[in-house]
Design a protein around this motif. Sequence first.
Motif, PDB file in Angstrom:
ATOM      1  N   ARG A  42     -10.649  -3.079   7.842  1.00  0.00           N
ATOM      2  CA  ARG A  42     -10.947  -3.916   6.776  1.00  0.00           C
ATOM      3  C   ARG A  42     -10.972  -3.529   5.832  1.00  0.00           C
ATOM      4  NH1 ARG A  42      -9.107  -8.909   6.520  1.00  0.00           N
ATOM      5  NH2 ARG A  42     -10.298  -9.730   5.248  1.00  0.00           N
ATOM      6  N   LYS A  43     -12.248  -2.549   6.382  1.00  0.00           N
ATOM      7  CA  LYS A  43     -12.478  -2.007   5.244  1.00  0.00           C
ATOM      8  C   LYS A  43     -12.289  -0.149   4.619  1.00  0.00           C
ATOM      9  CE  LYS A  43     -16.399   0.065   2.604  1.00  0.00           C
ATOM     10  NZ  LYS A  43     -15.713   1.474   2.241  1.00  0.00           N
ATOM     11  N   ALA A  44     -11.484  -0.067   5.568  1.00  0.00           N
ATOM     12  CA  ALA A  44     -10.550   0.973   5.352  1.00  0.00           C
ATOM     13  C   ALA A  44      -9.293   0.999   4.241  1.00  0.00           C
ATOM     14  CB  ALA A  44     -10.187   1.954   6.553  1.00  0.00           C
ATOM     15  N   GLU A  45      -8.607  -0.841   4.538  1.00  0.00           N
ATOM     16  CA  GLU A  45      -7.383  -1.571   3.818  1.00  0.00           C
ATOM     17  C   GLU A  45      -7.773  -1.915   2.392  1.00  0.00           C
ATOM     18  OE1 GLU A  45      -6.516  -5.009   5.825  1.00  0.00           O
ATOM     19  OE2 GLU A  45      -5.242  -3.501   8.017  1.00  0.00           O
ATOM     20  N   GLY A  46      -9.225  -2.183   2.487  1.00  0.00           N
ATOM     21  CA  GLY A  46      -9.831  -2.400   0.714  1.00  0.00           C
ATOM     22  C   GLY A  46     -10.275  -1.199   0.207  1.00  0.00           C
ATOM     23  N   ASP A  47     -10.525   0.086   0.952  1.00  0.00           N
ATOM     24  CA  ASP A  47     -10.800   1.082   0.079  1.00  0.00           C
ATOM     25  C   ASP A  47      -9.294   1.692  -0.849  1.00  0.00           C
ATOM     26  OD1 ASP A  47     -13.485   1.315  -0.392  1.00  0.00           O
ATOM     27  OD2 ASP A  47     -13.744   2.517   1.875  1.00  0.00           O
ATOM     28  N   ALA A  48      -8.272   1.631   0.248  1.00  0.00           N
ATOM     29  CA  ALA A  48      -7.093   2.212   0.055  1.00  0.00           C
ATOM     30  C   ALA A  48      -6.832   1.614  -1.262  1.00  0.00           C
ATOM     31  CB  ALA A  48      -5.958   1.871   1.134  1.00  0.00           C
ATOM     32  N   MET A  49      -6.718  -0.168  -1.365  1.00  0.00           N
ATOM     33  CA  MET A  49      -6.580  -0.482  -2.412  1.00  0.00           C
ATOM     34  C   MET A  49      -6.727  -0.638  -3.764  1.00  0.00           C
ATOM     35  SD  MET A  49      -5.961  -4.483  -0.149  1.00  0.00           S
ATOM     36  CE  MET A  49      -6.076  -5.692  -1.262  1.00  0.00           C
ATOM     37  N   ASP A  50      -8.055  -0.578  -3.415  1.00  0.00           N
ATOM     38  CA  ASP A  50      -9.562  -0.022  -4.280  1.00  0.00           C
ATOM     39  C   ASP A  50      -8.757   0.916  -4.863  1.00  0.00           C
ATOM     40  OD1 ASP A  50     -10.871  -0.961  -6.406  1.00  0.00           O
ATOM     41  OD2 ASP A  50     -12.703  -0.785  -5.432  1.00  0.00           O
ATOM     42  N   LEU A  51      -8.625   2.196  -4.594  1.00  0.00           N
ATOM     43  CA  LEU A  51      -8.520   4.003  -5.016  1.00  0.00           C
ATOM     44  C   LEU A  51      -6.633   3.064  -5.678  1.00  0.00           C
ATOM     45  CD1 LEU A  51      -9.385   5.342  -2.248  1.00  0.00           C
ATOM     46  CD2 LEU A  51     -10.298   5.869  -4.720  1.00  0.00           C
ATOM     47  N   ASN A  52      -6.012   2.906  -5.149  1.00  0.00           N
ATOM     48  CA  ASN A  52      -4.223   2.078  -5.409  1.00  0.00           C
ATOM     49  C   ASN A  52      -4.291   1.743  -6.959  1.00  0.00           C
ATOM     50  OD1 ASN A  52      -2.567   3.696  -3.758  1.00  0.00           O
ATOM     51  ND2 ASN A  52      -3.261   2.569  -2.417  1.00  0.00           N
ATOM     52  N   HIS A  53      -5.648   0.713  -6.648  1.00  0.00           N
ATOM     53  CA  HIS A  53      -5.764   0.426  -8.545  1.00  0.00           C
ATOM     54  C   HIS A  53      -6.375   1.285  -8.985  1.00  0.00           C
ATOM     55  CE1 HIS A  53      -5.790  -3.809  -5.965  1.00  0.00           C
ATOM     56  NE2 HIS A  53      -4.595  -3.125  -5.427  1.00  0.00           N
ATOM     57  N   GLY A  54      -6.723   2.569  -8.984  1.00  0.00           N
ATOM     58  CA  GLY A  54      -6.525   3.436 -10.010  1.00  0.00           C
ATOM     59  C   GLY A  54      -6.581   4.620 -10.253  1.00  0.00           C
ATOM     60  N   ILE A  55      -4.830   4.296  -9.696  1.00  0.00           N
ATOM     61  CA  ILE A  55      -4.002   5.977 -10.184  1.00  0.00           C
ATOM     62  C   ILE A  55      -2.676   5.824 -11.040  1.00  0.00           C
ATOM     63  CG2 ILE A  55      -0.951   6.136  -9.418  1.00  0.00           C
ATOM     64  CD1 ILE A  55      -2.506   5.755  -6.147  1.00  0.00           C
ATOM     65  N   PRO A  56      -2.858   4.249 -11.674  1.00  0.00           N
ATOM     66  CA  PRO A  56      -1.985   4.670 -13.169  1.00  0.00           C
ATOM     67  C   PRO A  56      -2.570   5.764 -14.172  1.00  0.00           C
ATOM     68  CG  PRO A  56      -1.470   2.314 -12.479  1.00  0.00           C
ATOM     69  CD  PRO A  56      -3.006   3.356 -11.289  1.00  0.00           C
ATOM     70  N   PHE A  57      -4.529   5.889 -13.753  1.00  0.00           N
ATOM     71  CA  PHE A  57      -5.063   6.495 -14.589  1.00  0.00           C
ATOM     72  C   PHE A  57      -5.178   7.470 -14.413  1.00  0.00           C
ATOM     73  CE2 PHE A  57      -7.288   1.884 -14.360  1.00  0.00           C
ATOM     74  CZ  PHE A  57      -6.519   1.442 -15.446  1.00  0.00           C
ATOM     75  N   THR A  58      -4.585   8.156 -13.287  1.00  0.00           N
ATOM     76  CA  THR A  58      -4.686  10.155 -12.889  1.00  0.00           C
ATOM     77  C   THR A  58      -3.865   9.720 -11.970  1.00  0.00           C
ATOM     78  OG1 THR A  58      -6.261  11.263 -11.047  1.00  0.00           O
ATOM     79  CG2 THR A  58      -5.614   8.592 -10.483  1.00  0.00           C
ATOM     80  N   THR A  59      -3.612  11.311 -11.711  1.00  0.00           N
ATOM     81  CA  THR A  59      -1.974  11.755 -10.639  1.00  0.00           C
ATOM     82  C   THR A  59      -1.712  10.739 -10.335  1.00  0.00           C
ATOM     83  OG1 THR A  59      -3.380  13.079  -9.382  1.00  0.00           O
ATOM     84  CG2 THR A  59      -2.632  13.879 -11.546  1.00  0.00           C
ATOM     85  N   PRO A  60      -0.286  10.969  -9.377  1.00  0.00           N
ATOM     86  CA  PRO A  60       0.269   9.846  -8.327  1.00  0.00           C
ATOM     87  C   PRO A  60      -0.132  10.870  -7.132  1.00  0.00           C
ATOM     88  CG  PRO A  60       2.102  11.193 -10.197  1.00  0.00           C
ATOM     89  CD  PRO A  60       0.430  11.891 -10.469  1.00  0.00           C
ATOM     90  N   MET A  61      -0.761   9.945  -6.142  1.00  0.00           N
ATOM     91  CA  MET A  61      -0.993   9.911  -4.833  1.00  0.00           C
ATOM     92  C   MET A  61      -0.754   8.956  -3.920  1.00  0.00           C
ATOM     93  SD  MET A  61      -4.925  10.660  -3.365  1.00  0.00           S
ATOM     94  CE  MET A  61      -5.274  12.222  -4.369  1.00  0.00           C
ATOM     95  N   ARG A  62      -0.467   9.211  -2.990  1.00  0.00           N
ATOM     96  CA  ARG A  62       0.175   8.204  -1.655  1.00  0.00           C
ATOM     97  C   ARG A  62      -1.334   7.418  -0.720  1.00  0.00           C
ATOM     98  NH1 ARG A  62       3.837   8.406   2.454  1.00  0.00           N
ATOM     99  NH2 ARG A  62       3.157   6.100   2.796  1.00  0.00           N
ATOM    100  N   ILE A  63      -1.873   6.668  -0.754  1.00  0.00           N
ATOM    101  CA  ILE A  63      -3.069   6.110  -0.231  1.00  0.00           C
ATOM    102  C   ILE A  63      -2.419   4.999   0.680  1.00  0.00           C
ATOM    103  CG2 ILE A  63      -5.618   5.721  -0.458  1.00  0.00           C
ATOM    104  CD1 ILE A  63      -5.772   6.933  -3.058  1.00  0.00           C
ATOM    105  N   TRP A  64      -3.151   5.131   2.240  1.00  0.00           N
ATOM    106  CA  TRP A  64      -2.823   4.230   2.679  1.00  0.00           C
ATOM    107  C   TRP A  64      -3.713   3.716   4.065  1.00  0.00           C
ATOM    108  CZ3 TRP A  64       0.186   8.218   2.989  1.00  0.00           C
ATOM    109  CH2 TRP A  64       0.827   8.261   4.011  1.00  0.00           C
ATOM    110  N   ALA A  65      -4.444   2.727   4.618  1.00  0.00           N
ATOM    111  CA  ALA A  65      -5.599   2.632   6.041  1.00  0.00           C
ATOM    112  C   ALA A  65      -4.453   3.136   7.314  1.00  0.00           C
ATOM    113  CB  ALA A  65      -5.910   1.369   6.100  1.00  0.00           C
ATOM    114  N   GLY A  66      -4.927   4.399   7.735  1.00  0.00           N
ATOM    115  CA  GLY A  66      -3.545   4.420   9.021  1.00  0.00           C
ATOM    116  C   GLY A  66      -4.478   4.918  10.260  1.00  0.00           C
ATOM    117  N   ASP A  67      -4.181   4.840  10.914  1.00  0.00           N
ATOM    118  CA  ASP A  67      -4.641   5.627  12.556  1.00  0.00           C
ATOM    119  C   ASP A  67      -4.327   6.825  12.622  1.00  0.00           C
ATOM    120  OD1 ASP A  67      -1.936   6.137  13.422  1.00  0.00           O
ATOM    121  OD2 ASP A  67      -1.590   3.364  13.896  1.00  0.00           O
TER     122      ASP A  67
END
Length: 315
Positions: A42-67
Amino acid sequence: MLKQKVSRVVLIGAGFVGSSYAFALLNQGIVSELVIIDQNERKAEGDAMDLNHGIPFTTPMRIWAGDYSDCKDADIVVITAGVNQKPGETRLDLIGKNSSIFKQIVASIMESGFNGIFIVATNPVDVLTYVTWKYAGVSPERVIGSGTILDTARLRYMLSDAFQMDAHSIQAYIMGEHGDTELPIWSNTYVGARPMMDYVTENMGITQADLDYYFTNVRDAAYHIIDRKGATYYGIAMGLARLTKAIVRSENSILSVSSLLTGQYGLEDVYIGVPSVINHTGVREILELRLTDDEMSKFHHSAKVLKEAIQSIKL
């Protein structure tokens, strides 16, 4: 249509260091994909969500919680997972706890079919980089520890402040263990193109006592920061981002990282902080600086401490 080359980093460990590193990667637009793996999903998922919300302010990047299966197509796996250093503890105190954690992590990475480069940041970083190399069974240039990259940055910052010059114009290195036996290489320190020791020998306002003070503050910086805020993470995260960029962009940059010595400086079979040329292959080359007799003696002592620490682990 030709498929565009995608650069992927898998981050293992979403603690203070890992999260700060992920934030630095996003801000600097270094890679195309970032996968976050943590025991606390859940911490990894939360970080991925939070970081993704910053993408409109920087360069495109795919970010996800994985395995761990996501490691198969990764260029780099960065390991920041493990037990953190507590007030009063040295980095070497963490060996037993973190080496057992690493055995499981590295096995899971290699089972995915990973064929990229390891970056290790967990302390004691030199020992755990050696452990990673042994557990992974890959060529040593593909396993890099953060080593003294942060210590070197701390020294350059302090010298830039002392000389009132841009830190980028200071050429200085900390070598050895990322810990209590590290040492400054004053004989190879330059302010611009001028040897820094000229300022000492020519009595230009900097004394050897000043240099000793700067180094002590560099060596003990982590203890002071941990005492004040509980952990260090911003500086090392920036250092890891810099190392990642050197690999992804094949820069052939010289960075003070933990590399395996195979005869350099008269030492072998030890990972230790040394200036190394970094590109897409990992460690392209280890640079051998001309050290003074005193520097060489201290460097060998640092290597001896690390070798003894490695021997305490059942590999």
